[in-house]
Write a protein that holds these residues in place. Structure first.
Motif, PDB file in Angstrom:
ATOM      1  N   GLN A 539       0.842  -1.188   0.000  1.00 25.86           N
ATOM      2  CA  GLN A 539       0.000   0.000   0.000  1.00 25.86           C
ATOM      3  C   GLN A 539       0.881   1.242   0.000  1.00 25.86           C
ATOM      4  O   GLN A 539       1.810   1.359   0.800  1.00 25.86           O
ATOM      5  CB  GLN A 539      -0.915   0.018   1.222  1.00 25.86           C
ATOM      6  N   SER A 542      -3.582   6.227   0.954  1.00 28.23           N
ATOM      7  CA  SER A 542      -4.979   5.988   1.300  1.00 28.23           C
ATOM      8  C   SER A 542      -5.666   7.329   1.490  1.00 28.23           C
ATOM      9  O   SER A 542      -5.017   8.358   1.688  1.00 28.23           O
ATOM     10  CB  SER A 542      -5.094   5.147   2.583  1.00 28.23           C
ATOM     11  N   GLY A 546     -10.294   5.724  -1.149  1.00 24.93           N
ATOM     12  CA  GLY A 546      -9.894   4.353  -0.905  1.00 24.93           C
ATOM     13  C   GLY A 546      -8.394   4.248  -0.743  1.00 24.93           C
ATOM     14  O   GLY A 546      -7.710   5.218  -0.421  1.00 24.93           O
ATOM     15  N   SER A 547      -7.867   3.053  -0.979  1.00 27.97           N
ATOM     16  CA  SER A 547      -6.442   2.782  -0.808  1.00 27.97           C
ATOM     17  C   SER A 547      -5.773   2.632  -2.170  1.00 27.97           C
ATOM     18  O   SER A 547      -6.399   2.251  -3.160  1.00 27.97           O
ATOM     19  CB  SER A 547      -6.242   1.502   0.012  1.00 27.97           C
ATOM     20  N   TYR A 549      -2.344   0.974  -4.207  1.00 26.58           N
ATOM     21  CA  TYR A 549      -1.344  -0.075  -4.116  1.00 26.58           C
ATOM     22  C   TYR A 549      -0.420  -0.017  -5.325  1.00 26.58           C
ATOM     23  O   TYR A 549      -0.832   0.332  -6.437  1.00 26.58           O
ATOM     24  CB  TYR A 549      -2.007  -1.454  -4.056  1.00 26.58           C
ATOM     25  N   LYS A 562      -5.827   1.905  -7.561  1.00 22.70           N
ATOM     26  CA  LYS A 562      -6.645   2.553  -6.534  1.00 22.70           C
ATOM     27  C   LYS A 562      -7.928   1.758  -6.354  1.00 22.70           C
ATOM     28  O   LYS A 562      -8.695   1.560  -7.295  1.00 22.70           O
ATOM     29  CB  LYS A 562      -6.960   3.993  -6.945  1.00 22.70           C
ATOM     30  N   LYS A 563      -8.156   1.290  -5.133  1.00 30.88           N
ATOM     31  CA  LYS A 563      -9.424   0.655  -4.769  1.00 30.88           C
ATOM     32  C   LYS A 563     -10.370   1.748  -4.295  1.00 30.88           C
ATOM     33  O   LYS A 563     -10.127   2.407  -3.291  1.00 30.88           O
ATOM     34  CB  LYS A 563      -9.220  -0.371  -3.654  1.00 30.88           C
ATOM     35  N   THR A 565     -13.706   3.204  -2.679  1.00 26.56           N
ATOM     36  CA  THR A 565     -14.781   2.884  -1.745  1.00 26.56           C
ATOM     37  C   THR A 565     -15.772   4.045  -1.743  1.00 26.56           C
ATOM     38  O   THR A 565     -15.540   5.094  -2.336  1.00 26.56           O
ATOM     39  CB  THR A 565     -14.227   2.674  -0.321  1.00 26.56           C
ATOM     40  N   GLN A 876      -6.705  15.516   3.509  1.00 30.19           N
ATOM     41  CA  GLN A 876      -6.608  14.078   3.304  1.00 30.19           C
ATOM     42  C   GLN A 876      -7.933  13.375   3.541  1.00 30.19           C
ATOM     43  O   GLN A 876      -8.118  12.229   3.140  1.00 30.19           O
ATOM     44  CB  GLN A 876      -5.539  13.483   4.218  1.00 30.19           C
ATOM     45  N   GLY A 880      -7.000  11.971   0.093  1.00 34.58           N
ATOM     46  CA  GLY A 880      -5.805  11.360   0.639  1.00 34.58           C
ATOM     47  C   GLY A 880      -4.595  11.479  -0.249  1.00 34.58           C
ATOM     48  O   GLY A 880      -4.672  11.858  -1.395  1.00 34.58           O
TER      49      GLY A 880
END
Length: 882
Positions: A539, A542, A546-547, A549, A562-563, A565, A876, A880
């Protein structure tokens, strides 16, 4: 009447008139033997009947007319060393550049002549055969004039224009000349052969285009230096001392602008290799100021037919090779041919085959493999959507004009390469998800292994065998139908339950195949991204979206995944529509979206990876300090990216979250804006952050405090805040160390801490006060240690303060910001009355944002406990860091 201009650069020539032939010969001899001490320096006019010829002088040219100040000359001129082709030309004397030629496609020898009569101008060869003439005129010619702008004009007795060379451009346009809609520049075959070649630069009602055999390969609106100012209908293109413009009915209606450094002489020229350049001439040398395309590899035939071009930056000359399965042709052939001698590239429709369908038994396709692109893919629409590869190839096989295809695996898009084959380019990892196939003819119907096996006409026999097999197994049809019906009913039942349990977001990703959205980027499989990220183990960021990676795809390209959410978009089609818009936005200062993934309820976006991470880590971190030029380049690159989002792409995009965390840096510290267009993907709860915010701790504009509409000027305000942080090297709302100590001020914001202690400082107010006092160097990051001048700091501070006006309408647009940073637009002078709100912000910030505990440490109160009207939401919380 005789006019002649002696010159050390151009030889004497033969000029005569039918009425005064004897006098002409006598004067010519006198001029040759005894040049006059004071000759006529400006011969703007000549009159019928007049004849001119290049006369027995191999190393010079026949000049017969000069503009008033000698800037331009009209001559019988040969640009090559062999002196075989002569043209009636207009020449810029200082640079010896040809800006116009009359008989470019019908050159004459040194014995050819130019005649001026009352009917117009004619150019004839040594045998008296007409090679070129002006069109029929409305009245008789009185004189021929060469203006100081380089325009050759035929005048009648009332000095009205009958014909102008400016109305018949060749490959060049100069200051003062208009290129109207429908008119075009045509490239020359070479610098020494002025005949019309295969490239055209044309003006449409909405753009300027470069075309090759009628196929577009570049648009001015897509260039990074071009800015769309308005939506006027284009009438013409012009260049002047300050830039290049697409204009409406008059000069006040600017549609597209390219700002350039001031210059007195400038030309736009379509070169023999298909690039349109703008150059200025001063101090006896040319300077190239603009070029389109910016890469030689983006011109259609730079490496010949079927050649593969690799951009060898920073080298000017690209590298040419052949794709796998092809080899260089004979010495007399430019480009590549199939490596298998039994195969050949078929000709497009011509008189021989008369457009009939090629013999399908000898047609096959050679795959080009991955990593290869073609210029027309960016400028044409697919012939068919949602088809399989076999259908796409069958369409090409039955069309004699089709020479190859590009096929999109994920979208089923079928692109045709028609009539002419140009060069291919090595595509970087961010290219379109397309595979190319070239149609070949011959006895060998095999293909190479660089892509999925293409269809060939030899499959016809296989299909016949399948039909026979189906007939033999016809007795089992009822059983198969019954079994299929049972399986379908069970699947339908399971899907119904799934929808009830999870809603649309829990459906299988195969539902995406039920519709097609033009421009949708590559769709990745979830398993592929799992492998790329080692099951999402690394990772790198965030935030509210989302997060993020880090991953490595199968082609070894590094990506950021990017996940997302808190999705607000409920349907897959709506989600994909927004992704298609984002995926089609391409700019050198925008992070490129490479693809996406829909897996159950999960939504993932795949971006190009930026090695140097986000600007905040580099600017505020403890690593090597950013030098001033690097900071300025980041500011200019970010401004260009935002200007493109606001004005340059098809759908205007307001970022809504411009901050250093969303400005990423590549290997060369080039700035690229990320997360643009994602605000539409927020859930209602998350998007509430954008509609209910009151105040800011960082970058949000004052209109968030009111009911004012959020517009692109909101991004301008945020960009102004980022500029101030680039100057200072620290957050606008941050602890003030002793090295950044500030004396108490009486200018209205006297709440800064003195040099005896540290505390919170609202830096924008400090910047305003130092601007009022002219103390710009007080604002600079002390780590730069004097490696920046006062003027350089003043420039960025002026631009930043103009961006921070409380009234959105007073803020400049991003195109103007770019112009001020580049120097093409004068710097705005900050209006203090529109910045007074910063004094209130600074006061409330220091009062409400800090609480010193008994131990002297600093803490922050919760937003809902403040009575000041501010809800200090960290940046953020929105999206973020990267």
């Amino acid at each position: 009447m005789l006019f002649m201009k002696p010159s050390t650069n151009f030889s004497s020539f033969f000029i005569s008139s039918n009425l005064y032939m004897g006098y002409c010969l006598l004067f010519l001899t006198i001029f040759l033997v005894f040049p006059p001490a004071s000759s006529l320096s400006s011969l703007e006019y000549i009159y019928p009947n007049f004849t001119a010829s290049e006369f027995q002088h191999i190393d010079s040219s026949g000049v017969f007319l000069s503009s008033r100040n000698g800037t331009f000359a009209a001559a019988i001129f040969n640009p090559g060393a062999l002196k075989t082709n002569f043209y009636l030309c207009i020449i810029h004397m200082a640079s010896n550049a040809i800006i116009w030629s009359a008989n470019r496609d019908t050159p004459i020898s040194s014995s050819g002549i130019m005649n001026l009569t009352t009917k117009g101008i004619t150019v004839s060869d040594q045998y008296g055969n007409l090679r070129w003439s002006t069109p029929p005129l409305q009245s008789s010619v009185y004189a021929l004039l060469l203006t100081e702008m380089g325009n050759l004009v035929l005048l009648d007795h009332s000095n009205s224009s009958l014909w102008e060379s400016f109305h018949y451009p060749t490959d060049t346009i100069v200051i003062g000349q208009h290129l109207p809609v429908g008119m075009y520049l045509s490239s020359a075959a070479s610098d020494y052969n002025l005949s019309s070649s295969i490239y055209n630069f044309t003006i449409s009602t909405s753009d300027a285009l470069l075309q090759w055999y009628g196929q577009t390969y570049w648009k001015l609106s897509m260039d990074t230096k071009a800015f769309i100012i308005s939506n006027y209908v284009v009438k013409y293109m012009a260049i002047n001392r300050t830039g290049l413009f697409l204009l409406g009915h008059d000069a006040s209606e600017i549609f597209i602008q390219v700002s350039l450094p001031p210059a007195d002489f400038r030309i736009g020229k379509l070169g023999p290799l298909g690039r349109f350049t703008v150059q200025s001439f001063s101090d006896a040398q040319w300077e190239q100021e603009f070029s389109g395309p910016d890469s030689s590899c983006r011109t259609p035939s730079i490496c010949g037919q079927m050649g593969l071009c690799t951009d060898n930056s920073p080298s000017i000359t690209p590298i040419c090779s052949c794709p796998s399965g092809f080899q260089a042709g004979s010495q007399n052939m430019s480009g590549c041919v199939p490596s298998d001698d039994s195969q050949s590239l078929p000709l497009a429709c011509n008189s021989t085959n008369n457009g009939s369908q090629l013999n399908s038994s000898i047609v096959s396709f050679l795959g080009l493999g991955y990593g290869i692109d073609y210029f027309s893919n960016d400028f044409s629409q697919p012939l068919k959507y949602g088809v399989n590869l076999t259908v796409c190839q069958d369409l090409c096989s039955g069309d004699c004009s089709c020479l190859g295809i590009f096929y999109g695996n994920s979208s089923g898009s079928c692109y045709m390469l028609e009539n002419e084959l140009g060069s291919f380019t090595s595509r970087n990892s961010g290219g379109m998800n397309l595979l190319g196939y070239i149609k070949v003819s011959g006895s060998n119907t095999t293909t190479n292994d660089n892509g999925p096996p293409p269809n060939s006409s030899s499959n016809h026999k296989k299909r016949l065998r399948v039909v026979v097999l189906v007939l033999l197994l016809s007795t089992s049809i009822l059983l198969l139908v019954a079994l299929g019906l049972l399986i379908w009913m069970r699947w339908k039942l399971s899907k119904t339950k799934e929808i009830k349990l999870g809603g649309f977001n829990s459906q299988s990703s195969e539902d995406l195949d039920a519709f097609y959205i033009p421009g949708l980027p590559k769709r990745f499989d979830y398993e592929e991204l799992e492998v790329a990220t080692d099951k999402f183990s690394t990772q790198i960021g965030s935030g509210g979206f989302g997060s993020v990676y880090k991953g490595t795809l199968s082609d070894k390209s590094v990506v950021a995944i990017k996940k997302i959410t808190n999705l607000g978009i409920q349907g897959r089609k709506e989600f994909c529509t927004e992704i298609a818009v984002i995926g089609n936005v391409h700019h050198v200062n925008l992070v490129r979206l490479k693809g996406f993934c829909v897996h159950g309820r999960q939504r993932l976006l795949v971006y190009e990876y930026m090695n140097h991470g986000s600007l905040d880590r580099t600017l505020f971190g403890s690593g090597p300090v950013l030098e001033w030029q690097e900071r300025f380049d980041v500011a200019l690159g970010s401004a260009r990216g935002l200007a493109y989002l606001h004005s340059g792409c098809e759908h205007k995009i307001i970022h809504c979250d411009v901050k250093p965390e969303n400005i990423l840096l590549d290997d060369h510290l080039q700035a690229k804006i990320s997360d643009f267009g994602l605000s539409k993907l927020l859930s209602p709860e998350q998007s509430g952050l954008f509609t209910t915010m009151r105040g800011t701790r960082g970058y949000l504009a004052p209109e968030w405090l009111t009911t004012s509409a959020i517009s692109e000027k909101t991004d301008v305000y945020s960009f102004g805040m980022v500029l101030l942080e680039l100057v200072s090297g620290r957050k606008n709302c941050s602890l003030q160390s002793q090295s950044h100590s500030i004396e108490d001020s009486d200018s209205g914001g006297g709440h800064f801490l003195s040099s005896s202690r540290s505390g919170l400082v609202y830096y924008p107010l400090f910047a305003l006060e130092m601007h009022e006092q002219g103390k710009y160097l007080e604002l600079v990051d002390p780590r730069l240690e004097g490696r920046v001048t006062r003027e350089e700091v003043e420039k960025l501070v002026h631009v930043a303060l103009c961006c921070l006006y409380e009234e959105p309408a007073l803020r400049p647009n991003m195109i103007s910001v770019v112009g001020m940073l580049e120097g093409g637009i004068p710097l705005g002078q900050p209006r203090t009355e529109s910045l007074n709100f910063l004094r209130f912000y600074g006061c409330r910030f220091t009062e409400a944002s800090t609480i010193m505990d008994p131990n002297g440490s600093l803490s922050y109160p919760q937003a809902n406990s403040l009575q000041t009207g501010f809800s200090y939401i960290s940046s953020q919380q929105i999206s973020g860091p990267r």
